[in-house]
Design a protein around this motif. Structure first.
Motif, PDB file in Angstrom:
ATOM      1  N   ALA A  69       2.133  -2.223  18.397  1.00 16.21           N
ATOM      2  CA  ALA A  69       1.704  -0.867  18.045  1.00 16.21           C
ATOM      3  C   ALA A  69       2.574   0.189  18.724  1.00 16.21           C
ATOM      4  O   ALA A  69       2.667   1.321  18.246  1.00 16.21           O
ATOM      5  N   ASP A  70       3.207  -0.182  19.820  1.00 15.76           N
ATOM      6  CA  ASP A  70       4.127   0.739  20.507  1.00 15.76           C
ATOM      7  C   ASP A  70       5.543   0.651  19.948  1.00 15.76           C
ATOM      8  O   ASP A  70       6.431   1.364  20.411  1.00 15.76           O
ATOM      9  N   ASP A  71       5.747  -0.241  18.982  1.00 16.79           N
ATOM     10  CA  ASP A  71       7.076  -0.423  18.378  1.00 16.79           C
ATOM     11  C   ASP A  71       6.916  -0.461  16.860  1.00 16.79           C
ATOM     12  O   ASP A  71       7.088  -1.498  16.222  1.00 16.79           O
ATOM     13  N   PRO A  72       6.573   0.699  16.254  1.00 15.65           N
ATOM     14  CA  PRO A  72       6.229   0.715  14.831  1.00 15.65           C
ATOM     15  C   PRO A  72       7.341   0.247  13.901  1.00 15.65           C
ATOM     16  O   PRO A  72       7.074  -0.342  12.864  1.00 15.65           O
ATOM     17  N   GLU A  73       8.588   0.475  14.258  1.00 16.13           N
ATOM     18  CA  GLU A  73       9.682   0.044  13.390  1.00 16.13           C
ATOM     19  C   GLU A  73       9.722  -1.471  13.283  1.00 16.13           C
ATOM     20  O   GLU A  73       9.856  -2.035  12.189  1.00 16.13           O
ATOM     21  N   ASN A  74       9.574  -2.148  14.412  1.00 15.68           N
ATOM     22  CA  ASN A  74       9.544  -3.603  14.414  1.00 15.68           C
ATOM     23  C   ASN A  74       8.284  -4.117  13.727  1.00 15.68           C
ATOM     24  O   ASN A  74       8.328  -5.075  12.939  1.00 15.68           O
ATOM     25  N   ALA A  75       7.154  -3.465  13.990  1.00 13.15           N
ATOM     26  CA  ALA A  75       5.889  -3.901  13.400  1.00 13.15           C
ATOM     27  C   ALA A  75       5.915  -3.764  11.882  1.00 13.15           C
ATOM     28  O   ALA A  75       5.468  -4.665  11.157  1.00 13.15           O
ATOM     29  N   SER A  76       6.431  -2.644  11.379  1.00 13.07           N
ATOM     30  CA  SER A  76       6.462  -2.440   9.929  1.00 13.07           C
ATOM     31  C   SER A  76       7.397  -3.432   9.242  1.00 13.07           C
ATOM     32  O   SER A  76       7.236  -3.731   8.057  1.00 13.07           O
ATOM     33  N   GLY A  77       8.376  -3.955   9.987  1.00 16.67           N
ATOM     34  CA  GLY A  77       9.274  -4.950   9.428  1.00 16.67           C
ATOM     35  C   GLY A  77       8.598  -6.281   9.164  1.00 16.67           C
ATOM     36  O   GLY A  77       9.154  -7.135   8.457  1.00 16.67           O
ATOM     37  N   LEU A  78       7.393  -6.483   9.722  1.00 16.56           N
ATOM     38  CA  LEU A  78       6.647  -7.719   9.503  1.00 16.56           C
ATOM     39  C   LEU A  78       5.812  -7.671   8.229  1.00 16.56           C
ATOM     40  O   LEU A  78       5.145  -8.642   7.877  1.00 16.56           O
ATOM     41  N   VAL A  79       5.850  -6.521   7.539  1.00 17.92           N
ATOM     42  CA  VAL A  79       5.025  -6.310   6.359  1.00 17.92           C
ATOM     43  C   VAL A  79       5.918  -6.150   5.129  1.00 17.92           C
ATOM     44  O   VAL A  79       6.932  -5.458   5.198  1.00 17.92           O
ATOM     45  N   PRO A  80       5.588  -6.796   3.988  1.00 21.72           N
ATOM     46  CA  PRO A  80       6.419  -6.677   2.780  1.00 21.72           C
ATOM     47  C   PRO A  80       6.524  -5.249   2.275  1.00 21.72           C
ATOM     48  O   PRO A  80       5.727  -4.375   2.626  1.00 21.72           O
ATOM     49  N   ARG A  81       7.515  -5.011   1.402  1.00 21.38           N
ATOM     50  CA  ARG A  81       7.735  -3.697   0.823  1.00 21.38           C
ATOM     51  C   ARG A  81       6.904  -3.523  -0.454  1.00 21.38           C
ATOM     52  O   ARG A  81       6.428  -4.494  -1.041  1.00 21.38           O
ATOM     53  N   ILE A  82       6.775  -2.270  -0.876  1.00 25.84           N
ATOM     54  CA  ILE A  82       6.045  -1.947  -2.088  1.00 25.84           C
ATOM     55  C   ILE A  82       6.918  -2.207  -3.318  1.00 25.84           C
ATOM     56  O   ILE A  82       8.085  -1.831  -3.329  1.00 25.84           O
ATOM     57  N   PRO A  83       6.388  -2.823  -4.373  1.00 21.90           N
ATOM     58  CA  PRO A  83       7.182  -3.050  -5.591  1.00 21.90           C
ATOM     59  C   PRO A  83       7.688  -1.739  -6.200  1.00 21.90           C
ATOM     60  O   PRO A  83       6.930  -0.773  -6.316  1.00 21.90           O
ATOM     61  N   ASP A  84       8.945  -1.697  -6.624  1.00 25.14           N
ATOM     62  CA  ASP A  84       9.544  -0.479  -7.171  1.00 25.14           C
ATOM     63  C   ASP A  84       8.843  -0.008  -8.442  1.00 25.14           C
ATOM     64  O   ASP A  84       8.653   1.193  -8.649  1.00 25.14           O
ATOM     65  N   LEU A  85       8.467  -0.950  -9.302  1.00 27.33           N
ATOM     66  CA  LEU A  85       7.848  -0.566 -10.564  1.00 27.33           C
ATOM     67  C   LEU A  85       6.538   0.172 -10.322  1.00 27.33           C
ATOM     68  O   LEU A  85       6.223   1.161 -10.995  1.00 27.33           O
ATOM     69  N   VAL A  86       5.758  -0.284  -9.361  1.00 25.66           N
ATOM     70  CA  VAL A  86       4.491   0.372  -9.069  1.00 25.66           C
ATOM     71  C   VAL A  86       4.740   1.799  -8.580  1.00 25.66           C
ATOM     72  O   VAL A  86       4.039   2.741  -8.973  1.00 25.66           O
ATOM     73  N   ALA A  87       5.749   1.977  -7.719  1.00 27.48           N
ATOM     74  CA  ALA A  87       6.077   3.312  -7.237  1.00 27.48           C
ATOM     75  C   ALA A  87       6.472   4.232  -8.389  1.00 27.48           C
ATOM     76  O   ALA A  87       6.096   5.404  -8.424  1.00 27.48           O
TER      77      ALA A  87
END
Length: 324
Positions: free
Chosen positions: A69-87
């Motif tokens: 939680a103190d390293d949000p850039e690293n933490a967010s890298g553990l989560v998949p990205r949003i599909p482009d079509l949905v965006a």
């Protein structure tokens, strides 16, 4: 990431004004009731993989989650990205003046989405008088706000249904079921608290992103298991909410959504926002729904009869109609 968040939030101001509002009510037993529900929900969630972990192991897990939680850039890298079509679709739906035909044309570009939209329109929640078989009919049934929420759910599925092994994979279906029900319930609670309907929905979907990461951490420390105690679960939920909130902030979510996720464990605090209260109420209702469906408690349990008011109990019943 910021662009798709902006698309998700397009046109939300009118939704709050138009929605009917329940009368809010504080939890009957305050923090004690919330802690008991969290404890019961965690024990149910982790039942098949729980173990009697040593205190130092529990502390190490919580410390690692908080370090993330103190390293949000690293933490967010553990989560998949949003599909482009949905965006892209959400960008089109941000235009309040878009026609139904234009919406149908956008959705019609992807056959999987077409099937999802028609399936949603025929769900028990919408209860059409007769089966809806066309995309145009489904779009008319869902409306702009219903489509936004459906697309938001589609966008968040890969975030919670992470492609990992072990405990995180095993609990993912129920974590996602809770996310969907929390989002729905929070959006229902929002109007009576003068909170944004769609921001409440978005916060409900986002809240468990950190929890899936936390289960991955626990799995590593316990070698395919997780600490099984309810008291640990309460602390893990709190730490994972903090992790979810910093990831949301790193992704440029609205400040109100970030704050609501971070403070959802303290909805009765003097500075708790209306959105925080809506999210906390939605979270409780969703957890109780899954505990009832899992035959852990009954509808006449004190968690329900004392912990929810009449409007919240009706929402609890409505959650039973949501399809997985």
């Amino acid at each position: 990431m910021k662009k798709w968040i902006d698309r998700l939030l397009g046109g939300t101001s009118k939704e709050t004004d138009a929605a009917p509002g329940p009368v809010p009510a504080a939890a009957v037993d305050g923090d004690d009731m919330a802690a008991e529900i969290d404890s019961a929900f965690y024990r149910w969630l982790a039942a098949s993989h729980g173990t009697n972990a040593k205190p130092e192991v529990e502390e190490a897990i919580l410390a690692e989650v908080l370090a993330l939680a103190d390293d949000p850039e690293n933490a967010s890298g553990l989560v998949p990205r949003i599909p482009d079509l949905v965006a892209q679709l959400l960008n089109a739906l941000s235009d309040e003046n878009i026609s139904s035909a234009a919406v149908a044309a956008e959705v019609g570009r992807d056959l999987v989405l077409v099937a999802e939209v028609i399936r949603e329109a025929n769900s028990a929640y919408y209860r059409p008088a007769k089966p809806i078989e066309t995309l145009d009919g489904a779009v008319a049934m869902l409306g702009l706000n219903g489509l936004r929420m459906l697309l938001a759910r589609i966008a968040f599925r890969p975030l919670v249904r992470v492609k990992v092994q072990g405990v995180a994979r095993a609990v993912a279906p129920n974590v996602w079921r809770h996310s969907e029900r929390c989002a729905f319930a929070a959006s229902v609670m929002a109007p009576g608290l003068s909170a944004s309907v769609f921001e409440a929905y978005l916060a409900g979907l986002m809240q468990n992103v950190g929890l899936q990461v936390a289960f991955q951490v626990a799995d590593r420390h316990c070698e395919g298991k997780v600490p099984g105690s309810g008291s640990f679960g309460i602390e893990l939920f709190a730490a994972s909410r903090r992790l979810s909130s910093v990831i949301a902030q790193h992704w440029d979510f609205p400040a109100d959504v970030v704050e609501a996720i971070a403070k959802a464990g303290e909805p009765d605090a003097p500075d708790a926002s209306h959105l925080t209260q809506a999210l906390a109420q939605g979270d409780r209702i969703a957890k109780l729904r899954l505990l009832i469906d899992g035959v852990v408690i009954e509808l006449d349990d004190s968690f329900v009869t004392k912990g929810l008011n009449g409007f919240q109990r009706r929402c609890l019943g409505k959650l039973a109609e949501l399809a997985d």
